[in-house]
Design an enzyme around this catalytic site. Sequence first.
Site, mmCIF file in Angstrom:
data_model
loop_
_atom_site.group_PDB
_atom_site.id
_atom_site.type_symbol
_atom_site.label_atom_id
_atom_site.label_comp_id
_atom_site.label_asym_id
_atom_site.label_seq_id
_atom_site.Cartn_x
_atom_site.Cartn_y
_atom_site.Cartn_z
ATOM 1 N N CYS A 166 -121.162 35.259 -84.948
ATOM 2 C CA CYS A 166 -122.413 35.537 -84.256
ATOM 3 C C CYS A 166 -122.715 34.472 -83.197
ATOM 4 C CB CYS A 166 -123.540 35.706 -85.278
ATOM 5 S SG CYS A 166 -124.864 36.751 -84.652
ATOM 6 N N HIS A 178 -121.498 39.550 -88.772
ATOM 7 C CA HIS A 178 -121.478 38.576 -89.867
ATOM 8 C C HIS A 178 -120.527 39.058 -90.961
ATOM 9 C CE1 HIS A 178 -124.705 35.869 -88.618
ATOM 10 N NE2 HIS A 178 -125.251 36.939 -88.080
ATOM 11 N N GLU A 182 -119.143 37.506 -93.137
ATOM 12 C CA GLU A 182 -119.343 36.808 -94.417
ATOM 13 C C GLU A 182 -120.120 37.655 -95.427
ATOM 14 O OE1 GLU A 182 -120.740 35.966 -91.522
ATOM 15 O OE2 GLU A 182 -122.723 35.062 -91.744
HETATM 16 N N1 GLN Z 1 -129.341 33.417 -81.995
HETATM 17 C C1 GLN Z 1 -128.361 34.420 -81.719
HETATM 18 C C2 GLN Z 1 -129.004 35.775 -81.481
HETATM 19 O O1 GLN Z 1 -130.112 36.011 -81.886
HETATM 20 C C3 GLN Z 1 -127.339 34.507 -82.822
HETATM 21 C C4 GLN Z 1 -127.892 34.958 -84.113
HETATM 22 C C5 GLN Z 1 -126.995 34.683 -85.281
HETATM 23 O O2 GLN Z 1 -126.087 33.868 -85.204
HETATM 24 N N2 GLN Z 1 -127.242 35.323 -86.400
HETATM 25 O O3 GLN Z 1 -128.418 36.636 -80.904
#
Ligand code: GLN
Length: 545
Positions: A392, A521, A523
């Site tokens: 992300c 994600h 994970e």
């Molecule tokens: N801050 C980034 C966004 O909102 C990444 C978010 C994250 O890593 N979950 O897009």
Amino acid sequence: MAKRRTYVFIAGGVMSGVGKGVASASLGAILKSRGLKVTAVKIDPYINVDAGTMNPVEHGEVFVTRDGDETDQDIGNYERFLDEDILKVNYMTTGRVYLSVIQRERSLGYGGKTVEVVPHVPQEVISRIQSAAKHHDADVTIIEIGGTVGEYQNVLFLEAARMMKIATPGDVLVGLVSYFPVPSAIGEMKTKPTQYAVRTLNSAGIQPDFIIGRSTHPIDEPRKKKLAVQCSVGQDDIISAPDMRSVYEVPLVMEQEGLAVQVIKKLKLRAQKPDLKSWKKLVSSIEHSQKPIRIGIVGKYSASGDFNLTDAYISVLESVKHAAWSIGRKPEIIWVDAGTLEQPKFRSQNTKVLGKLDGILVPGGFGSRGVEGKILAAKYAREHKVPYLGLCYGMQLACVEFARNVLHLKGAHTTEIDPLTSHPIIHLMNEQEEKMKNKTYGGSMRLGSYICRLKSESMARKLYGESAIEERHRHRYEFNPDYRKALEAKGMIITGESPDGTLAEIVELQKHPFFIGTQAHPEFLSRPFKPHPLFLGFLKAAAKR
Ligand code: GLN
């Protein structure tokens, strides 16, 4: 005839953080191993409607379900231990419960009745628990009540448990997961705090059916005997659950202590013989993984030391472990603080730290602190050919790094940090822009499962072994397609995209042993028996160093 449904509530005694989640999940696992259909519900006592608006330092990881709920990290434990998807119906908070009671009242859903805290709030809790059981067609639903007995905040949830137990006594059990200290000055395990916890539960009208005793040591016979008398619990219903090297040993310990047998007997369930082969295999593979592999996780949230850090990244940590054990390596996690990494005075010292790693992982995150440190880590991994996995934010910042240092786009950034950057590599789509203007923050990110198409002949495609995959998301910002051509011309390829081709989901670096960034994600999908393909690929590449 409707299927019979049974319920096991798990409450906590003495103090929080003793592993109620793992205990609940482990009970679920050993019941499931007998062919029973099991699901688990988490109740969190706070007013927040979901965990999405809370700081991970305070609350730990925000776990995202397939259907896009932002929940507590315990839901992650349930998914990993039960190997089942846990959904929005399985999660509630005080805020969520009150919100639906009030909304129902406003739409005359109570037909003119006076709506009261008791019984209407516990009734709403009960109806939510029953919906989850029905949705998953569960024989047994385990309900973990957050917090500790005696707290003002979870009284209404205990009341729900009491009401359910009174209505159908044979179908409902309550277990207490309690802590047994062994004060070093005394050198003896003390049961008194747990006796008080049981009294407190009694004063809420509940007699526990079993006690799970968490401690540094096993509970011995004399103490089990004493506790049985003091707390009116059978001696066989006191389950000793001492600290283990790995949480994945807990199901086997609980099995050995006879927890599942007791629960099945009390609920009069028809169950098969337990099949715990895969758990035994897992534990033995953990024991046999001796050769260390050093994975650096470059994150933040380390404000109160290592403790919060690991909690905020628990699914990432577990995913690394699952993949490492599956290739017979012992995961050694190096927590690299992104905030320190970015300070010029520590730079040479920090590159030394990075130089000792077999793999660099930059997990998800928000906000400006540590951003330059994460970008530095991505740069180091790219230049020194260290395997890199960006999750992300870790993907977004790897793109920023590439734009700055390979495409020489000065000041390139994500608009999350620099809204006026001349090169918005990562930006907000219109829809999110609107939400931000209206301050619609809660539950409004791109959340939950999305399909991603993989490019043939990519590393991602090879690892996943499929051309279309599904991954869970939680972010607002997206890769800006205006920069796609420029990035790809220099070797950073978009190898995964949304089915309509508008969103970049996975990026890969060419001429690098392993450099993958994913907007999702992964994970949240790794399970102890099924390590996630991206983590597996990352660990295999790291093992080659
Ligand atoms: N801050 C980034 C966004 O909102 C990444 C978010 C994250 O890593 N979950 O897009």
